[in-house]
Design an enzyme around this catalytic site. Structure first.
Site, mmCIF file in Angstrom:
data_model
loop_
_atom_site.group_PDB
_atom_site.id
_atom_site.type_symbol
_atom_site.label_atom_id
_atom_site.label_comp_id
_atom_site.label_asym_id
_atom_site.label_seq_id
_atom_site.Cartn_x
_atom_site.Cartn_y
_atom_site.Cartn_z
ATOM 1 N N ARG A 524 0.829 -1.203 0.000
ATOM 2 C CA ARG A 524 0.000 0.000 0.000
ATOM 3 C C ARG A 524 0.855 1.240 0.000
ATOM 4 O O ARG A 524 1.957 1.255 0.542
ATOM 5 C CB ARG A 524 -0.859 0.035 1.267
ATOM 6 C CG ARG A 524 -1.971 -0.983 1.268
ATOM 7 C CD ARG A 524 -2.753 -0.891 2.544
ATOM 8 N NE ARG A 524 -1.877 -0.821 3.692
ATOM 9 C CZ ARG A 524 -2.166 -0.169 4.806
ATOM 10 N NH1 ARG A 524 -3.300 0.462 4.919
ATOM 11 N NH2 ARG A 524 -1.314 -0.158 5.812
ATOM 12 N N SER A 585 8.533 -5.264 5.902
ATOM 13 C CA SER A 585 8.309 -6.332 6.884
ATOM 14 C C SER A 585 9.163 -7.567 6.614
ATOM 15 O O SER A 585 8.642 -8.667 6.441
ATOM 16 C CB SER A 585 6.832 -6.718 6.894
ATOM 17 O OG SER A 585 6.068 -5.560 7.044
ATOM 18 N N ASP A 639 6.698 -3.675 10.042
ATOM 19 C CA ASP A 639 5.267 -3.537 10.342
ATOM 20 C C ASP A 639 4.972 -3.660 11.833
ATOM 21 O O ASP A 639 4.039 -3.052 12.350
ATOM 22 C CB ASP A 639 4.444 -4.570 9.551
ATOM 23 C CG ASP A 639 4.922 -6.006 9.757
ATOM 24 O OD1 ASP A 639 6.007 -6.202 10.324
ATOM 25 O OD2 ASP A 639 4.213 -6.935 9.333
#
Length: 895
Positions: A524, A585, A639
């Site tokens: 995103r 991540s 994350d």
């Protein structure tokens, strides 16, 4: 007068609808733990959770206590779909007075019958002599059952009133009487009533029967209910047969407006006035009495037998059910009526005979109609609780009224169809419900017990004890200390990476910040606006094709920059130079807030030329290649840290981040004095644990089952991320698939038939676990998932599948809790506190979407770390908002 009498005995359709509604309400009351005691429809659990599947075989002994007899049956099943069982019977008459005498004498007599029957049977056929003989006990009285082989007598009926039995376990009483006869090879394994026996005998291969009705001296119905709705039993998965004991329906007055004066007279003269009101309107024990009182009333009104002495009708029991059946079943005028009335000593005219016939038809017609209303209530309830638009079901039928009155079946089907048009019932006549059916109950119980032993054997390695979890907690603590140590960091499986994030938001941050969130197959791009009013965000999701995930590093980062450019154009942000927080991540060695070397790819990524490189630099170089100047990368965050920061904005006590989704990881605020890999002793720093790799040094090998090893070997990184492979969403579905394949090979599931789809890697998705484990999910929805996998599943298969999923997800939650327990205990010790209060910011689809994971995690954590008061806060977009907040805090500190 005769028309008025007939009208009073016929119940209008709208009144039947109301009665059906009342019965459904009372059924719900009977199933609910809080209201069970007040319910008139008792809804007693039978602990029968399965119907026969046709594979049952062996010798089974049945003992049935009847009105005036003890019936013994030896049933041999051959595993042929139960089509042709061999049955040997013997009937013993009950001695006079025994039904009102001592309970011990009754049970001793039953045991003597068993002993004599077996001696005779084995004499005539020595092949029936077996080591162990399971016995099913048909006991047709109201009991509170707490197991299949444990039932306390609640009340006697049908003329029985033995003392010293109420409140006692009738199985125990029978077993001890059998033991006195030195029949040590006979074990009572199941107790049931005749209604349940009827349901079981009507279930043959390919034709399960899930409802049974006995329309006899008494009346009753049983059906397979969703087990989670039966709150009075502990069983929550699958279905359980519930014995409605509907005879007492109406004892609270709900039937008062359809009770006739004749019913009132019958009730007053009965041994239990005010009780079993429904049964007294429908049971064959009472129908003759209703007719008798109707005739007495009509004679008083001079509508029948005018000028005739009806003294004989004053005698209770003189008008029998057999009289009624002979009268209503004779369509040839009134000759038969005249004959019966003459035998009774009643002089009758043609008109009298015709009116007696009308009254008899009205009484049995009403009984059939009320039975149909009760059936409609049960069928509608089943349809509704199974979440079905239409229900097609087989109903096993038995009893004197059903067998003796030919129109009973027609009335039952037509009225129940009018009241429950969404349900289609097929009536199956019972072939010896009590004998054969009780043998089926017993056989199914033994089949399920054998299945249970084998299932437990397969699942045992996945079931963790408290000691197992304490060991995992201790090992995690050791690895954490090793990862923090300067000298030992290189050999630690838990890397304990410094993140260079040493502050959480304080509320003074302002401005627009970009965030990039890369952690899986989707990524995103976000813009986060931080104002005095709070935070607002806009974002877009982009896909990374597998070819790019596993291609070159340049290709991967160019694709990411293309997507950022697309997003900034859509948001009219192309001209702005915005600070960007990059959520990445994957395991990195962070050398500063905006400098981090990729240690290894995980989650299916393998882009070349990236491992060992600074990922911030790779992103900046791609931006240069694409000549994109609208962003400045100020912080790289994973994350887990983003999740902690996002929750930290709302709750200052949030000092731990946890992700349980496709992968799993945790971070927490560690004291700088303990971080040997970074210079300085002051303050705290967030440590990214990278705990997915916990166990890669072999310290968790004792927990790895055969299934885990198979899954590990089939991944792109065998031997790596071992802890993650026990916990995270990427692997749980595949672990379940491996278990299902082994269980199918062992003939425990799907009749031993492996579908080719089930043999396909990763076909069983982790989201299926979330769907399957929803408590109260109609099992047909589980079957829909299995249909997708081209698997024909029985109802029992669905129940077992749910258990496999629960076992795998529970272990994942418990292991996650053991890891977290090590973290919170370390923080508590670091700070020298007796009690630590801390919040965990948590994200990830497994934690958020799985119906039981979060509860199981929190319960286990409380148990393993009792001195820590841990709250969990769901992260609202940690990796996006959190990364932007790290960038915001970094800009704040820089300014």
């Amino acid at each position: 007068q005769i028309q008025r009498a007939l009208r009073s005995l016929s119940v209008p359709l709208e009144r039947l609808h109301i009665m059906k509604g009342h019965m459904v309400e009372d059924m719900c009351r009977g199933l609910c733990r809080q209201t069970h005691a007040q319910a008139k429809v008792r809804m007693l659990p039978t602990y029968i959770c399965s119907t026969p599947n046709g594979t049952e075989q062996g010798n089974f002994l049945v003992v049935e206590l009847c009105q005036s007899q003890v019936r013994t049956v030896l049933v041999t099943l051959y595993g042929d779909g139960n089509m042709s069982p061999n049955m040997v019977y013997k009937i013993f008459d009950l001695p006079e007075g025994i039904t009102q005498g001592k309970g011990e004498a009754l049970f001793d007599f039953i045991a003597q019958c068993v002993s004599q029957f077996l001696a005779e049977t084995i004499r005539s056929d020595p092949s029936k002599s077996v080591e162990r003989l399971p016995l099913g006990f048909v006991f047709p009285f109201t009991c509170r059952q707490t197991q299949l082989d444990k039932a306390e007598l609640l009340s006697w009926s049908k003329g029985f009133s033995c003392n010293d039995v109420l409140g006692k376990d009738v199985v125990e009483l029978l077993q001890s009487a059998i033991n006195k006869q030195e029949l040590c090879h006979v074990d009572v394994v199941a107790v049931m009533n005749d209604t349940v026996g009827t349901m079981m005998t009507c279930s043959t291969e390919g034709r399960p029967c899930e409802v049974a009705m006995v329309a006899d001296k008494g009346s009753n119905c049983c059906f397979m209910a969703e087990a989670y709705l039966v709150e009075t039993a502990d069983e929550t998965s699958g279905r359980m047969c519930v014995n409605t004991e509907w005879g007492c329906f109406g004892d609270d007055g709900t039937l008062n407006d359809i009770v006739t004066p004749y019913d009132e007279c019958v009730d007053v003269e009965s041994s239990n006035p005010g009780e079993k009101r429904f049964e007294k309107m429908v049971g064959t024990l009472y129908l003759g009495e209703i007719v008798r009182h109707a005739l007495i009333g009509l004679t008083a009104e001079k509508a029948v037998f005018t000028g005739t002495d009806i003294g004989v009708l004053r005698e209770k029991g003189v008008f029998t059910m057999q009289h009624i059946l002979d009268i209503v079943n004779n369509e040839e005028g009134t000759t038969e009526v005249k004959r019966i009335l003459d035998v009774l000593g009643l002089q009758s005219s043609e008109r009298d005979c015709s009116r007696v016939q009308q009254i008899c038809r009205a009484v049995v017609g009403r009984a059939a109609t009320l039975h149909a209303t009760g059936l409609a209530a049960i069928l509608s309830y089943m349809c509704q609780t199974r979440d079905m638009e239409t229900l097609m079901v087989n109903v096993g039928m038995d009893g004197e009224l059903y067998k003796g009155y030919p129109r009973f079946q027609e009335i039952l089907l037509s009225v129940s169809r009018l009241l429950s048009p969404e349900c289609m019932a097929t009536l199956l006549p019972s072939r010896d419900g009590s004998g054969r059916g009780a043998a089926m109950v017993t056989a199914v119980a033994l089949r399920l017990a054998a299945l249970r032993r084998e299932v437990n054997e397969v699942l045992a390695p996945l079931r963790l004890s408290r000691a197992d979890l304490e060991k995992v907690q201790a090992l995690m603590r050791e690895e954490m200390d090793r990862g923090l140590g300067k000298e030992t960091n290189a050999i630690a499986s838990v890397r304990m990476l410094p993140t260079y994030v040493s502050h959480t938001p304080d509320g003074t941050e302002r401005g627009d910040f970009l965030a990039l969130d890369l952690g899986g197959t989707n990524f995103r791009v976000l813009v986060v606006r931080v104002t005095e009013e709070g935070i607002s965000m806009a974002s877009e999701i982009y896909v990374i094709p597998v070819a790019i995930m596993q291609g070159t590093g340049e290709g991967l980062f160019d694709h990411i920059i293309d997507c950022i450019i697309d997003f900034q154009m859509k948001q009219n942000l192309v001209t702005d130079m915005l600070p960007l927080g990059f959520t990445f991540s994957f395991p990195c060695k962070q050398l500063g807030l905006d400098k981090a070397l990729l240690l290894t790819w995980t989650k299916g990524f393998s882009a070349s030329g990236c491992v060992g490189q600074d990922v911030v630099q790779l992103l900046r170089e791609a931006a240069r290649r694409k000549q994109h100047l609208g962003m400045q990368v100020v912080a790289l965050v994973n994350d887990t840290v983003g999740t902690m920061m996002a929750c930290g904005y709302d709750d200052p006590k949030c000092e731990i981040g946890l992700i349980v989704g496709t992968g799993t990881n945790a971070c927490y605020m560690e004291e700088m004095r303990n971080v040997g890999t970074v210079e300085g002793d002051q303050g705290r720093m967030c440590i990214n644990m990278e705990w997915g790799a916990f166990g890669d040094n072999g310290c968790l090998d004792h927990l790895f089952t055969h299934f885990d090893q198979v899954v590990d070997q089939s991944t792109i990184n065998p031997g790596k991320q071992r802890f993650e492979k026990l916990i995270s969403g990427m692997y749980l579905g595949e672990i379940v698939r491996q278990i299902l394949m082994v269980m199918t090979e062992k003939q425990l599931l799907f009749q031993g038939k492996l579908s080719s789809k089930l043999q396909t890697k990763n076909i069983f998705q982790t989201k299926f676990l979330s769907t399957i484990e929803v408590n109260g999910l109609a099992l047909r929805q589980i079957q829909a998932i299995l249909n997708e996998l081209e698997i024909e599943a029985s109802f029992e298969d669905s129940v077992l599948l749910r258990e496999v999923c629960q076992t795998v997800s529970l272990r994942a939650a418990q292991l996650c809790a053991a890891g977290l327990a090590a973290v919170v205990e370390k923080m508590r010790e670091n700070r020298g506190l007796d009690q630590l209060s801390v919040t965990v910011g948590v994200d990830g689809t497994l934690y958020k979407l799985h119906p039981c994971f979060s509860t199981n995690l929190q319960t286990t954590l409380k148990d393993l770390a009792p001195n820590c008061n841990v709250s969990f806060m769901l992260s609202e977009d940690g990796s996006g908002k959190g990364a932007a907040l790290v960038a915001a805090v970094a800009s704040r500190e820089a300014n």
